[in-house]
Scaffold this active site. Structure first.
Site, PDB file in Angstrom:
ATOM      1  N   TRP A 101      61.579  58.911 -71.008  1.00 36.09           N
ATOM      2  CA  TRP A 101      61.699  60.763 -70.105  1.00 36.09           C
ATOM      3  C   TRP A 101      61.049  61.115 -70.667  1.00 36.09           C
ATOM      4  O   TRP A 101      59.955  61.561 -69.142  1.00 36.09           O
ATOM      5  CB  TRP A 101      62.791  60.869 -70.224  1.00 36.09           C
ATOM      6  CG  TRP A 101      64.623  59.320 -69.641  1.00 36.09           C
ATOM      7  CD1 TRP A 101      65.373  59.326 -70.693  1.00 36.09           C
ATOM      8  CD2 TRP A 101      64.543  59.300 -68.262  1.00 36.09           C
ATOM      9  NE1 TRP A 101      66.287  58.055 -69.687  1.00 36.09           N
ATOM     10  CE2 TRP A 101      65.082  58.504 -68.859  1.00 36.09           C
ATOM     11  CE3 TRP A 101      63.431  59.510 -66.948  1.00 36.09           C
ATOM     12  CZ2 TRP A 101      65.688  57.547 -67.249  1.00 36.09           C
ATOM     13  CZ3 TRP A 101      64.129  58.685 -66.122  1.00 36.09           C
ATOM     14  CH2 TRP A 101      64.944  58.059 -66.482  1.00 36.09           C
ATOM     15  N   ASP A 172      62.690  68.965 -71.320  1.00 36.64           N
ATOM     16  CA  ASP A 172      64.427  67.867 -70.658  1.00 36.64           C
ATOM     17  C   ASP A 172      65.852  68.041 -71.453  1.00 36.64           C
ATOM     18  O   ASP A 172      65.804  66.974 -72.412  1.00 36.64           O
ATOM     19  CB  ASP A 172      63.431  67.546 -69.633  1.00 36.64           C
ATOM     20  CG  ASP A 172      64.491  66.256 -68.790  1.00 36.64           C
ATOM     21  OD1 ASP A 172      65.932  66.234 -69.059  1.00 36.64           O
ATOM     22  OD2 ASP A 172      64.079  64.491 -68.973  1.00 36.64           O
ATOM     23  N   LYS A 196      75.460  63.235 -67.125  1.00 36.63           N
ATOM     24  CA  LYS A 196      75.366  62.697 -68.258  1.00 36.63           C
ATOM     25  C   LYS A 196      76.318  63.768 -69.199  1.00 36.63           C
ATOM     26  O   LYS A 196      76.854  62.869 -69.784  1.00 36.63           O
ATOM     27  CB  LYS A 196      73.995  62.845 -68.698  1.00 36.63           C
ATOM     28  CG  LYS A 196      72.848  61.816 -68.099  1.00 36.63           C
ATOM     29  CD  LYS A 196      72.002  62.208 -69.426  1.00 36.63           C
ATOM     30  CE  LYS A 196      70.213  61.128 -68.569  1.00 36.63           C
ATOM     31  NZ  LYS A 196      70.754  59.330 -68.912  1.00 36.63           N
TER      32      LYS A 196
END
Length: 360
Positions: A101, A172, A196
């Site tokens: 990511w 993030d 999530k």
């Protein structure tokens, strides 16, 4: 009701109590005679809902008035573009890569060099099992911002301490937000996809210091402009109303269960239990440096990869869902977010030991 143990990395398990409340309210929310999905986002009822969700999140994370809290769309991936468009401002941005990511965020940001928005500097790149030693970092010094991903969902690599850099820190937190306490004041901007550890897909949180709202490039679309969204209460266009509503219910659930401090103790207990089962076995393994093992996403491999398919088939029959690892890493992965209970992790550990006894 037949709720099974769901270890999916995202969209992920949500608290049963939250889903039950949403079910109870689905046809007639607050006596309005309509679903919350069917009313105007500009109505007094919905505005009250949105205001309370923000207030509860601020309480959970101790977010001061120095920060704007935005409830946006597009997933965390849209923020890969929004961040340089809002913050780069002709300068240099430092990117640390520790997994998939953060690598995607870096790759997307690099595109904006061609527009002359600034320079994107690669600080260091890990191998997916560890965090590069700080001594090897190539920081640009006084960058516009420093970007990193504290928890890499795919690789299960986590940075627990906030990096000590001289630049505004952008993080993030998609797969670790609300999993344990953090000091929001350490960050210039925090962003997180909700699917999530908060609510359903379709909503993205952005927590940004207000003094950074004036830096957006002329290239920045209005819908991605933090100042525009802040001035319009995250409703520049129709927001993800149901995802916002469900996220608010999750915030309520967390507060009712002791807040982030209480859930952190449970999360560490779940992770310790699962890693102990892996480490005490010659049948299972985890490749991540123990100092940087994620408490949210636990990848593990079987000694005999020929048994992977059978493991997944039998685990599903045992009521343990979505344990297949990401294709980048392979093997298995158990995502043990806030909504996954200690009992469900115990059931996974029992299954793993029984599977090893049968086939090890």
């Amino acid at each position: 009701m037949n709720r099974l143990a769901n270890f999916c990395a995202g969209p992920a398990s949500m608290p049963t109590a939250v889903l039950q409340k949403a079910q109870d309210e689905i046809l007639n929310w607050r006596g309005t005679g309509a679903s919350v999905m069917e009313i105007s986002h500009r109505s007094a009822d919905y505005t009250e809902l949105a205001t309370k969700a923000e207030r509860d999140l601020r309480k959970l994370m101790n977010i001061s008035d120095d920060y704007a809290v935005l409830f946006l769309q597009g997933g965390a991936a849209l923020q890969f573009s929004a961040i340089p468009l809002n913050l780069l401002n002709g300068g240099v941005a430092d990117y640390l890569i520790t997994g998939t990511w953060s690598q995607k965020a870096y790759k997307e940001a690099k595109r904006y060099e061609t527009l002359g928005l600034g320079k994107i500097n690669l600080v260091a790149q890990g191998d997916g099992t560890d965090v590069p030693n700080v001594d090897t970092w190539q920081l640009s010094g006084k960058a516009s911002y420093f970007h990193y991903c504290p928890n890499e969902t795919i690789h299960g690599v986590q940075i627990f301490d906030t990096p000590k850099v001289d630049s505004a820190i952008v993080a993030d937190l998609s797969s670790c937000i609300l999993s344990e306490p953090i000091n929001v004041d350490d960050f210039a901007l925090i962003y997180a996809g909700a699917q999530k550890n908060i609510g359903p897909a379709g909503l993205t949180l952005v927590i940004v210091r207000k003094d950074l709202l004036e830096q957006a490039s002329a290239w920045c679309p209005s819908i991605m402009n933090y100042k525009s969204q802040f001035e319009n209460d995250s409703m520049l266009n129709t927001p993800s109303t149901y995802a916002w509503y469900l996220s608010g219910l999750v915030f309520e659930w967390l507060l009712e269960n002791g807040g982030v401090e209480a859930i952190a103790k449970l999360n560490h207990a779940k992770a310790d239990m699962l890693y102990r089962a892996i480490d005490e076995s010659d049948f299972y393994s985890n490749k991540v440096n123990p100092k940087h093992r994620s408490i949210m996403n636990v990848p593990f491999q079987l000694a005999d990869t020929n048994l992977d398919k059978l493991f997944l088939e039998e685990s599903k029959k045992a009521g343990l869902l979505n344990l297949k690892g990401h294709r980048v890493v392979g093997g298995m992965r158990a995502s043990i977010y806030n909504a996954v209970t200690l009992e469900q992790v115990q059931s996974l550990v029992v299954f793993m030991k029984e599977f090893e006894q049968r086939y090890g």
